[in-house]
Motif scaffolding. Structure first.
Motif, short mmCIF file in Angstrom:
data_model
loop_
_atom_site.label_atom_id
_atom_site.label_comp_id
_atom_site.label_asym_id
_atom_site.label_seq_id
_atom_site.Cartn_x
_atom_site.Cartn_y
_atom_site.Cartn_z
N ILE A 119 0.83 -1.20 0.00
CA ILE A 119 0.00 0.00 0.00
C ILE A 119 0.87 1.25 0.00
N LEU A 172 2.24 1.68 -3.52
CA LEU A 172 1.23 2.14 -4.48
C LEU A 172 0.83 3.58 -4.19
N GLY A 173 0.93 3.99 -2.91
CA GLY A 173 0.51 5.35 -2.55
C GLY A 173 1.62 6.37 -2.66
N ILE A 193 4.70 8.82 -4.29
CA ILE A 193 4.79 9.80 -5.37
C ILE A 193 3.39 10.19 -5.85
N GLY A 194 2.63 10.80 -4.96
CA GLY A 194 1.33 11.31 -5.36
C GLY A 194 0.36 10.23 -5.80
N LYS A 195 0.53 9.00 -5.29
CA LYS A 195 -0.38 7.87 -5.56
C LYS A 195 -0.38 7.44 -7.02
N SER A 246 -1.00 3.71 -7.95
CA SER A 246 -2.35 3.14 -7.90
C SER A 246 -3.03 3.28 -9.26
#
Lengths: 349, 73
Positions: free
Chosen positions: B28, B31-32, B34-36, B39
């Protein structure tokens, strides 16, 4: 040779969507300010954190805007690095309008990047003064960054790009389901087995798109709403609608007689579509939802969409719809071949 | 053929989910970062997996059909 142009078109459009959707930079944004509540007459040093900003690369001018006619400008701006700065504000003793927790909009204009804006960054308390002294700082000569950027939104950050992948899946699913409704009605009117095959293949691809829509939405929710699954009304109603269509596929596979299967599933498909419309379009608008455009207002107008997003969003819908129709046409060709094979065996036997 | 591939896909998915649940914090966080942005990549991967699933299913259906035609001849 079947007409292939729209199949190539879907690939070209989807390549455009992925490249434009991922390579276009976001506008600079403000992620946090160190102070939330301020009083008129005080002097504050406010630490500001930015995302995708270049504070150190050029001059910055910082304002706090009360409304369209009143704003104050920072006395002093101390830049720590590209993403951090401290702005010093001297709030006048009185506010031009009576302010009880009145929201202030923070605006940072950077010479090379243009403005970063944070609405309701701070809240001010103060008594009303006559003239609005000290609140007359003009917000002018805002710079423009050439080229295309997507808007910056807090919490969303880069996931605003999911607009081009998650939402078009649902749009194209709905278009496929409208088409399937057409063929289901047509089957009940004319009783051609071909129409039944068309309708069922459209629904199978639509369900695939719906499952992808739920999965992508779940991932998006984890990084914006904080959890994979919420009790958000639109999410759950869309899941119910999906389950109704999954039941359609199961129902079909449970009936072996071809004509009976076609008749029952055509009737069921019409019922399922009639259930889908209120589940996805009506009920979420009657209550509050985390999804934009629910609880009353339409989603595609207003502040949720900007023209830069639309440039990629609408092609994404067209591209995914063509891709879905392509998938459907492959399934239909398979089913028709099998139909012919069964007929041939029956005739030989 | 079709019955062989479905358990394989399910196993891979289950393994992926269980491993990511164990290392959820790490995955998580990644994936979250560098500014998400990652994702968004995860969302694109899900769409590609969906397309891949469709193609594998169709492939197996066509193989079955080919066998039927060959048997008839």
């Amino acid at each position: 040779m079947r007409s292939m142009w729209w199949k190539y078109l879907s690939i070209i459009i989807l390549i455009y969507v992925v490249i434009m959707g991922l390579s276009t930079p976001l506008k600079p944004g403000i992620t946090s300010v160190s102070k939330l509540n301020v009083k008129a007459g005080s002097m504050e040093n406010i630490q500001i954190e930015g995302y995708n900003t270049r504070f150190a690369d050029a001059d910055n001018r910082v304002w706090l805007k009360l409304n369209d006619s009143y704003a104050i400008r920072a006395r002093q701006v101390a830049v720590a690095d590209n993403n951090r700065m401290t702005a010093t504000f001297k709030f006048p003793a009185e506010t031009p309008i009576s302010a009880k927790n009145a929201p202030l909009t923070l605006i940072i204009d950077n010479e090379v990047q243009g403005p970063a804006i944070m609405p309701s960054a701070m809240f001010i308390n103060g008594t009303e003064g006559k003239s609005g002294d000290g609140w007359k700082a003009p917000i002018d000569k805002i710079h423009d960054l050439p080229g295309i950027q997507f808007p910056y939104r807090n919490i969303l950050n880069e996931t605003i790009r999911n607009t081009f992948f998650h939402i078009p899946l649902w749009f194209s699913m709905f278009i496929l389901l409208v088409a399937s409704l057409w063929y289901s009605v047509k089957y009940l009117r004319k009783q051609h087995i071909k129409d039944d095959i068309y309708a069922s293949c459209l629904i199978r691809v639509a369900v695939l798109f719906g499952v992808m829509g739920i999965t992508t939405g779940s991932i998006w929710a984890r990084f914006t709403w904080g959890t994979f699954w919420t009790d958000d009304i639109k999410l759950n109603m869309a899941t119910v609608a999906m389950l109704i269509y999954v039941a359609y596929i199961i129902l079909r596979s449970s009936i072996s007689d071809v004509d009976r299967r076609a008749k029952i599933s055509a009737g069921y498909a019409i019922f399922a579509f009639i259930a889908l419309v209120p589940l996805v379009f009506v009920i979420p608008r009657l209550t509050d939802s985390l999804h934009p455009g629910n609880g009353g207002n339409p989603a595609l107008g207003g502040e949720d969409m900007e023209n830069t997003l639309r440039m990629v969003f609408y092609p994404a819908i067209i591209g995914l719809t063509f891709l879905g129709l392509w998938f459907t046409s492959l399934l239909i060709r398979y089913e028709l071949l099998q139909e012919r094979l069964i007929d041939d065996t029956l005739n030989e036997g | 053929m079709k019955n062989k591939i479905t358990p394989i896909i399910l196993t891979i998915t289950a393994l992926f989910i269980s491993s990511s649940a164990r290392a959820e914090g790490g995955v998580i966080d990644f994936l979250g970062s560098i500014g998400k942005i990652y994702s968004v990549i995860a969302v694109i991967v899900v769409i590609l997996l969906g397309i891949g699933y469709f193609l594998i299913r169709l492939d197996h259906k066509l193989t079955k059909l080919e066998k039927q035609i060959n048997n008839n001849e």
